[in-house]
Motif scaffolding. Structure first.
Motif, PDB file in Angstrom:
ATOM      1  N   LEU A  83     -13.101   8.304  -4.946  1.00  0.00           N
ATOM      2  CA  LEU A  83     -12.986   6.736  -4.998  1.00  0.00           C
ATOM      3  C   LEU A  83     -14.249   7.112  -4.494  1.00  0.00           C
ATOM      4  O   LEU A  83     -15.279   6.336  -4.706  1.00  0.00           O
ATOM      5  CB  LEU A  83     -12.184   6.145  -4.229  1.00  0.00           C
ATOM      6  CG  LEU A  83     -10.815   6.289  -5.364  1.00  0.00           C
ATOM      7  CD1 LEU A  83      -9.312   5.770  -4.017  1.00  0.00           C
ATOM      8  CD2 LEU A  83     -10.918   5.326  -6.435  1.00  0.00           C
ATOM      9  N   PHE A  86      -8.381  -1.344  -0.859  1.00  0.00           N
ATOM     10  CA  PHE A  86      -6.718  -1.660  -0.991  1.00  0.00           C
ATOM     11  C   PHE A  86      -6.048   0.397  -1.734  1.00  0.00           C
ATOM     12  O   PHE A  86      -5.024   1.099  -1.416  1.00  0.00           O
ATOM     13  CB  PHE A  86      -6.628  -2.769  -2.219  1.00  0.00           C
ATOM     14  CG  PHE A  86      -4.605  -2.705  -2.635  1.00  0.00           C
ATOM     15  CD1 PHE A  86      -4.097  -2.982  -1.366  1.00  0.00           C
ATOM     16  CD2 PHE A  86      -4.418  -2.022  -3.633  1.00  0.00           C
ATOM     17  CE1 PHE A  86      -2.482  -2.896  -2.087  1.00  0.00           C
ATOM     18  CE2 PHE A  86      -3.034  -1.788  -4.021  1.00  0.00           C
ATOM     19  CZ  PHE A  86      -2.370  -2.059  -3.045  1.00  0.00           C
ATOM     20  N   PHE A  87      -7.340   0.642  -2.202  1.00  0.00           N
ATOM     21  CA  PHE A  87      -7.087   1.070  -2.589  1.00  0.00           C
ATOM     22  C   PHE A  87      -7.120   2.662  -2.172  1.00  0.00           C
ATOM     23  O   PHE A  87      -6.982   3.669  -2.298  1.00  0.00           O
ATOM     24  CB  PHE A  87      -8.320   1.864  -4.003  1.00  0.00           C
ATOM     25  CG  PHE A  87      -7.938   0.813  -5.510  1.00  0.00           C
ATOM     26  CD1 PHE A  87      -6.390   0.940  -5.931  1.00  0.00           C
ATOM     27  CD2 PHE A  87      -8.667  -0.127  -5.988  1.00  0.00           C
ATOM     28  CE1 PHE A  87      -6.594  -0.105  -6.630  1.00  0.00           C
ATOM     29  CE2 PHE A  87      -7.956  -1.421  -6.903  1.00  0.00           C
ATOM     30  CZ  PHE A  87      -6.688  -0.748  -7.129  1.00  0.00           C
ATOM     31  N   THR A  88      -8.616   2.698  -1.309  1.00  0.00           N
ATOM     32  CA  THR A  88      -8.465   3.944  -0.513  1.00  0.00           C
ATOM     33  C   THR A  88      -7.540   3.912   0.686  1.00  0.00           C
ATOM     34  O   THR A  88      -7.161   4.679   1.224  1.00  0.00           O
ATOM     35  CB  THR A  88      -9.927   3.818   0.329  1.00  0.00           C
ATOM     36  OG1 THR A  88     -10.186   2.413   1.039  1.00  0.00           O
ATOM     37  CG2 THR A  88     -11.223   3.694  -0.615  1.00  0.00           C
ATOM     38  N   MET A 102      -4.666   2.995   0.158  1.00  0.00           N
ATOM     39  CA  MET A 102      -3.524   3.706  -0.880  1.00  0.00           C
ATOM     40  C   MET A 102      -3.779   5.526  -1.142  1.00  0.00           C
ATOM     41  O   MET A 102      -2.539   5.478  -0.965  1.00  0.00           O
ATOM     42  CB  MET A 102      -3.219   2.717  -2.329  1.00  0.00           C
ATOM     43  CG  MET A 102      -2.322   3.651  -3.037  1.00  0.00           C
ATOM     44  SD  MET A 102      -2.054   3.084  -4.317  1.00  0.00           S
ATOM     45  CE  MET A 102      -1.058   1.348  -3.642  1.00  0.00           C
ATOM     46  N   ALA A 103      -4.930   6.033  -1.209  1.00  0.00           N
ATOM     47  CA  ALA A 103      -4.986   7.502  -1.104  1.00  0.00           C
ATOM     48  C   ALA A 103      -4.736   7.870   0.422  1.00  0.00           C
ATOM     49  O   ALA A 103      -3.468   8.652   0.498  1.00  0.00           O
ATOM     50  CB  ALA A 103      -6.526   7.696  -1.469  1.00  0.00           C
ATOM     51  N   GLU A 146     -13.160  -0.603  -2.151  1.00  0.00           N
ATOM     52  CA  GLU A 146     -12.165  -1.239  -2.800  1.00  0.00           C
ATOM     53  C   GLU A 146     -10.608  -0.817  -1.134  1.00  0.00           C
ATOM     54  O   GLU A 146     -10.448   0.186  -1.948  1.00  0.00           O
ATOM     55  CB  GLU A 146     -11.354  -1.618  -3.638  1.00  0.00           C
ATOM     56  CG  GLU A 146      -9.853  -2.387  -3.497  1.00  0.00           C
ATOM     57  CD  GLU A 146     -10.135  -3.685  -2.859  1.00  0.00           C
ATOM     58  OE1 GLU A 146      -9.137  -4.159  -1.978  1.00  0.00           O
ATOM     59  OE2 GLU A 146     -11.096  -4.159  -3.868  1.00  0.00           O
ATOM     60  N   LEU A 192      -7.562  12.809  -5.110  1.00  0.00           N
ATOM     61  CA  LEU A 192      -8.101  10.829  -5.006  1.00  0.00           C
ATOM     62  C   LEU A 192      -9.010   9.698  -4.496  1.00  0.00           C
ATOM     63  O   LEU A 192     -10.215   9.187  -4.461  1.00  0.00           O
ATOM     64  CB  LEU A 192      -6.425   9.844  -5.467  1.00  0.00           C
ATOM     65  CG  LEU A 192      -6.957   8.785  -5.591  1.00  0.00           C
ATOM     66  CD1 LEU A 192      -7.902   8.564  -7.527  1.00  0.00           C
ATOM     67  CD2 LEU A 192      -5.259   8.153  -6.218  1.00  0.00           C
ATOM     68  N   TRP A 220      -3.466  13.371  -3.806  1.00  0.00           N
ATOM     69  CA  TRP A 220      -4.037  12.596  -3.077  1.00  0.00           C
ATOM     70  C   TRP A 220      -5.180  11.876  -2.527  1.00  0.00           C
ATOM     71  O   TRP A 220      -6.501  11.434  -2.645  1.00  0.00           O
ATOM     72  CB  TRP A 220      -2.590  11.381  -1.987  1.00  0.00           C
ATOM     73  CG  TRP A 220      -1.600  10.826  -2.982  1.00  0.00           C
ATOM     74  CD1 TRP A 220      -0.425  11.349  -2.985  1.00  0.00           C
ATOM     75  CD2 TRP A 220      -1.918   9.366  -3.820  1.00  0.00           C
ATOM     76  NE1 TRP A 220       0.141  10.494  -3.453  1.00  0.00           N
ATOM     77  CE2 TRP A 220      -0.603   8.841  -3.863  1.00  0.00           C
ATOM     78  CE3 TRP A 220      -2.740   8.292  -3.306  1.00  0.00           C
ATOM     79  CZ2 TRP A 220      -0.232   8.000  -4.845  1.00  0.00           C
ATOM     80  CZ3 TRP A 220      -2.474   7.606  -4.143  1.00  0.00           C
ATOM     81  CH2 TRP A 220      -0.854   7.246  -4.710  1.00  0.00           C
ATOM     82  N   ILE A 274       0.860  -1.046  -0.311  1.00  0.00           N
ATOM     83  CA  ILE A 274       0.466   0.343   0.368  1.00  0.00           C
ATOM     84  C   ILE A 274       1.200   1.395  -0.457  1.00  0.00           C
ATOM     85  O   ILE A 274       0.458   2.241  -0.123  1.00  0.00           O
ATOM     86  CB  ILE A 274      -0.667  -0.184   1.131  1.00  0.00           C
ATOM     87  CG1 ILE A 274      -1.893  -1.286   0.946  1.00  0.00           C
ATOM     88  CG2 ILE A 274      -1.240   1.303   1.546  1.00  0.00           C
ATOM     89  CD1 ILE A 274      -3.058  -1.611   2.233  1.00  0.00           C
ATOM     90  N   VAL A 309     -16.134   3.214  -4.900  1.00  0.00           N
ATOM     91  CA  VAL A 309     -15.097   2.263  -4.840  1.00  0.00           C
ATOM     92  C   VAL A 309     -14.896   2.038  -3.332  1.00  0.00           C
ATOM     93  O   VAL A 309     -14.230   2.743  -2.191  1.00  0.00           O
ATOM     94  CB  VAL A 309     -14.224   2.869  -6.318  1.00  0.00           C
ATOM     95  CG1 VAL A 309     -12.685   2.093  -5.608  1.00  0.00           C
ATOM     96  CG2 VAL A 309     -14.336   3.327  -6.620  1.00  0.00           C
TER      97      VAL A 309
END
Length: 228
Positions: free
Chosen positions: A127, A136-138, A140-141, A134, A123, A120, A18, A132
């Motif tokens: 999301l 993993f993506f949130t 990561m942001a 998920e 982003l 970020w 991440i 969204v």
């Protein structure tokens, strides 16, 4: 013989994944920004050495960027992480106005990190607005926001060789500036000692990070209001 060394858990490995992309972006853009601004003010050193690039390989220090942070992360279970990238070479004597322009060159790195934190955050808003979910993506942001605010705040610490030390040297009168410059060969070890003692975290990072998050909330509050 049995190997008793701790094996990284799946959660730990996921956390590393991440943070990997935000960290790579943060150090790459930070270092490239120094080179671009130095060239703008007259110094082509970074350009001639191929360091004015967004290729992270050019800025990664195998020990400071990869080995040290990973060893510290796993050995302290994520409680303490410290690292560094290859500094972009700048010949301040080539700048058109060395003492003044040095301030702008030094500020370019932390400024790029704050801008990345804003991106970020945008982003993350995007999301969430798109539904969204998920993790993993949130995550990561959110990691991108955190990593860049940490780099922004840490690099502004007013002691060379950190960017804040160069800014201070550029703003001080010449005699005081030369005295501060003499500290630079020992600056890394002084900063590391202050980090380990908790001084940097308590008296510098936490207040500045709170200020950074407050500024982000203020900048993005119109967008947050639209998404409600």
């Amino acid at each position: 013989m049995r190997d008793n060394r701790p094996v990284p858990s799946s959660d730990t490995i996921q956390t590393v994944l991440i943070y990997a992309l935000p960290v790579l972006f943060s150090i790459t853009v930070h270092e490239a920004a120094h080179g671009y601004v130095a060239r703008y003010f007259g110094d082509n050193t970074a350009y001639m050495l191929g360091r004015m690039t967004l290729n992270p390989v050019k800025h990664i220090d195998p020990i400071g960027t990869v080995l040290m942070p990973l060893l510290l992360y796993f050995s302290t279970s994520g409680a303490f992480v410290f690292g560094y990238a290859k500094p972009v070479p700048v010949n301040f004597g080539n700048l058109r106005h060395p003492k003044r322009d040095m301030v702008w060159v030094a500020l370019a790195g932390p400024a790029s990190n704050f801008i990345q934190a804003v991106l970020w955050a945008l982003l993350l808003f995007g999301l969430l607005a798109a539904g969204v979910d998920e993790p993993f993506f949130t995550k990561m942001a959110r990691a991108g926001i955190l990593v860049n605010l940490v780099m922004w705040a840490f690099n502004l610490f007013p002691l060379p060789p950190l960017d804040g030390g160069r800014v201070l040297a550029g703003l001080l009168p010449m005699r005081a500036s030369l005295w501060l410059a003499r500290i630079e060969p020992f600056g890394f070890f002084i900063v590391l000692a202050l980090v380990l003692a908790g001084v940097v975290g308590t008296l510098w990072l936490r207040p500045l990070m709170a200020l950074g998050y407050g500024a982000l909330n203020l900048l993005l509050s119109p967008l947050a209001a639209l998404l409600r």
